[in-house]
Design an enzyme around this catalytic site. Structure first.
Site, PDB file in Angstrom:
ATOM      1  N   TYR A  32       0.833  -1.207   0.000  1.00  0.00           N
ATOM      2  CA  TYR A  32       0.000   0.000   0.000  1.00  0.00           C
ATOM      3  C   TYR A  32       0.858   1.243   0.000  1.00  0.00           C
ATOM      4  O   TYR A  32       2.056   1.193   0.258  1.00  0.00           O
ATOM      5  CB  TYR A  32      -0.959  -0.010   1.197  1.00  0.00           C
ATOM      6  CG  TYR A  32      -0.312   0.296   2.528  1.00  0.00           C
ATOM      7  CD1 TYR A  32      -0.497   1.540   3.135  1.00  0.00           C
ATOM      8  CD2 TYR A  32       0.455  -0.660   3.192  1.00  0.00           C
ATOM      9  CE1 TYR A  32       0.082   1.814   4.374  1.00  0.00           C
ATOM     10  CE2 TYR A  32       1.042  -0.389   4.420  1.00  0.00           C
ATOM     11  CZ  TYR A  32       0.842   0.846   5.002  1.00  0.00           C
ATOM     12  OH  TYR A  32       1.424   1.129   6.221  1.00  0.00           O
ATOM     13  N   ARG A  51       8.136   4.322  -4.659  1.00  0.00           N
ATOM     14  CA  ARG A  51       8.162   3.375  -3.540  1.00  0.00           C
ATOM     15  C   ARG A  51       7.143   2.265  -3.745  1.00  0.00           C
ATOM     16  O   ARG A  51       7.410   1.104  -3.405  1.00  0.00           O
ATOM     17  CB  ARG A  51       7.915   4.104  -2.219  1.00  0.00           C
ATOM     18  CG  ARG A  51       8.097   3.198  -1.009  1.00  0.00           C
ATOM     19  CD  ARG A  51       8.022   3.943   0.299  1.00  0.00           C
ATOM     20  NE  ARG A  51       6.730   4.568   0.503  1.00  0.00           N
ATOM     21  CZ  ARG A  51       6.411   5.305   1.559  1.00  0.00           C
ATOM     22  NH1 ARG A  51       7.322   5.533   2.509  1.00  0.00           N
ATOM     23  NH2 ARG A  51       5.218   5.847   1.679  1.00  0.00           N
ATOM     24  N   HIS A 104      -1.000 -21.055  -0.082  1.00  0.00           N
ATOM     25  CA  HIS A 104       0.112 -20.158   0.199  1.00  0.00           C
ATOM     26  C   HIS A 104       0.932 -19.842  -1.045  1.00  0.00           C
ATOM     27  O   HIS A 104       1.435 -18.724  -1.192  1.00  0.00           O
ATOM     28  CB  HIS A 104       1.024 -20.758   1.278  1.00  0.00           C
ATOM     29  CG  HIS A 104       0.460 -20.671   2.656  1.00  0.00           C
ATOM     30  ND1 HIS A 104      -0.682 -21.339   3.046  1.00  0.00           N
ATOM     31  CD2 HIS A 104       0.873 -19.969   3.751  1.00  0.00           C
ATOM     32  CE1 HIS A 104      -0.942 -21.079   4.321  1.00  0.00           C
ATOM     33  NE2 HIS A 104      -0.018 -20.246   4.766  1.00  0.00           N
ATOM     34  N   LYS A 149       6.478  -1.739   2.070  1.00  0.00           N
ATOM     35  CA  LYS A 149       5.259  -1.160   2.653  1.00  0.00           C
ATOM     36  C   LYS A 149       4.104  -2.143   2.452  1.00  0.00           C
ATOM     37  O   LYS A 149       3.211  -1.949   1.611  1.00  0.00           O
ATOM     38  CB  LYS A 149       4.952   0.212   2.045  1.00  0.00           C
ATOM     39  CG  LYS A 149       4.024   1.064   2.917  1.00  0.00           C
ATOM     40  CD  LYS A 149       4.032   2.502   2.459  1.00  0.00           C
ATOM     41  CE  LYS A 149       3.071   3.365   3.270  1.00  0.00           C
ATOM     42  NZ  LYS A 149       3.442   3.479   4.683  1.00  0.00           N
ATOM     43  N   GLU A 181      12.190   2.615  14.092  1.00  0.00           N
ATOM     44  CA  GLU A 181      11.235   3.649  13.667  1.00  0.00           C
ATOM     45  C   GLU A 181      10.034   3.606  14.597  1.00  0.00           C
ATOM     46  O   GLU A 181      10.065   2.947  15.635  1.00  0.00           O
ATOM     47  CB  GLU A 181      10.825   3.438  12.211  1.00  0.00           C
ATOM     48  CG  GLU A 181      10.251   2.065  11.906  1.00  0.00           C
ATOM     49  CD  GLU A 181       9.989   1.858  10.423  1.00  0.00           C
ATOM     50  OE1 GLU A 181      10.242   2.770   9.626  1.00  0.00           O
ATOM     51  OE2 GLU A 181       9.512   0.763  10.067  1.00  0.00           O
ATOM     52  N   LEU A 205      11.337   1.658   7.085  1.00  0.00           N
ATOM     53  CA  LEU A 205      10.656   2.022   5.850  1.00  0.00           C
ATOM     54  C   LEU A 205      11.304   3.289   5.272  1.00  0.00           C
ATOM     55  O   LEU A 205      11.529   4.249   6.002  1.00  0.00           O
ATOM     56  CB  LEU A 205       9.178   2.300   6.115  1.00  0.00           C
ATOM     57  CG  LEU A 205       8.358   2.663   4.869  1.00  0.00           C
ATOM     58  CD1 LEU A 205       8.121   1.429   4.011  1.00  0.00           C
ATOM     59  CD2 LEU A 205       7.031   3.312   5.254  1.00  0.00           C
TER      60      LEU A 205
END
Length: 295
Positions: A32, A51, A104, A149, A181, A205
């Site tokens: 996302y 990104r 999976h 992300k 972070e 990130l």
């Protein structure tokens, strides 16, 4: 009524229907982005789309659009949600591997699912400008590829909930005694005359806002270092900031119930926050940025 984009159609958000066999729902097999816009214009869109491409490539999901098509699609979404009462919007964009029988292993021919929706970005309240926010420190229990992300955010959710229950805005994470972070933010410190933040590694990130803030600090003349930060250094920081696309730059003035610096947003935050506001689309013309010298 909020309008969303879903697999080629613009429709009211409440009418979006996602299959229970979508791999984003079943496995968190998706990535996302959150992209801010101000006065109807995107901020740092190219960096967010870059990104997105890196995240998709890392998890081997085919990017369904090139940058031009994404830009057109998202611009149309902004136009359909234009409202003078909420001129600043954050776009949440999610791409999943698609719908397939539950297994999976990757499906052979699944088509990526695309969802984009908007929510208002609220100006920073005056109280936060003058008082800052509280944060807690917590052990970083996330997976090993936080540079992607991905939507698999359960560890982040549980850690942020712990912060909320303690009256804090964020949890600042530590792994093996080193700062990584926040649960939903990057972390920067003013420490010993420098603006310092952990380097970009799999535990961090590559924040688009983080990068822009570092550039602005350099332009203002502050010394910047991207290097490992220890738990002890975090505890003695003169200023602590949280950066993210929709909360921008938050000053942390209390960490684990102890004051950070003087217990108020510091002078370096004041200067960089002002520069960030001036850099946003729709910002009024301002005086050229003045050098702040070493932080």
């Amino acid at each position: 009524m909020s309008i969303a984009y879903f697999n080629g159609a613009y429709l009211p958000l409440e009418e979006v229907r996602i299959s229970p066999l979508d791999r984003g729902f079943l496995f968190g097999d998706s990535v996302y982005e959150v992209i801010p816009s101000y006065a109807g214009e995107f901020f740092l869109l190219a960096e967010h789309l870059e990104r997105l491409q890196r995240s998709l490539a890392a998890v081997r999901i085919r990017n369904p659009h090139d940058a031009g098509a994404w830009s057109a699609l998202l611009a149309e979404l902004l136009a359909r949600n234009a409202d003078p009462a909420t001129p600043d919007l954050g776009v949440y964009l999610q791409v999943t591997r698609g719908v397939a029988p539950r297994d999976h292993a990757f499906p052979a021919n699944a088509q990526p699912t695309i969802l984009a929706m908007v929510s208002p970005i609220r100006p920073l309240p005056d109280r936060i400008r003058t008082e800052g926010v509280a944060a807690i420190s917590a052990e970083d229990r996330r997976w090993g590829h936080c540079d992607i992300k991905a939507t698999t955010l359960l560890a982040n959710v549980l850690t942020r909930q712990s912060a909320t229950e303690q009256g804090a805005a964020e949890a600042i994470l530590l792994r093996d005694g080193q700062l990584t972070e926040g649960a939903a933010s990057n972390v920067l410190l003013v420490l010993d005359g420098q603006l310092v933040t952990p380097p970009l590694e799999p535990s961090v990130l590559p924040g688009v806002t983080r990068s822009r803030v570092l550039d602005l600090a350099r332009e203002l003349g502050y010394a910047v270092a991207e290097r490992p930060v220890s738990e002890n250094e975090l505890a003695r920081a003169e200023e602590i900031w949280l950066t993210s696309s929709t909360r921008e730059i938050l000053p942390v003035t209390r960490l684990d119930e102890r004051a950070v610096g003087g217990g108020r947003p510091g002078p370096v935050w004041q200067a960089v926050h002002t520069a960030y506001q001036n850099a946003k689309p729709g910002a009024p013309a301002s005086e050229p940025m003045q050098s702040g010298g070493a932080a």
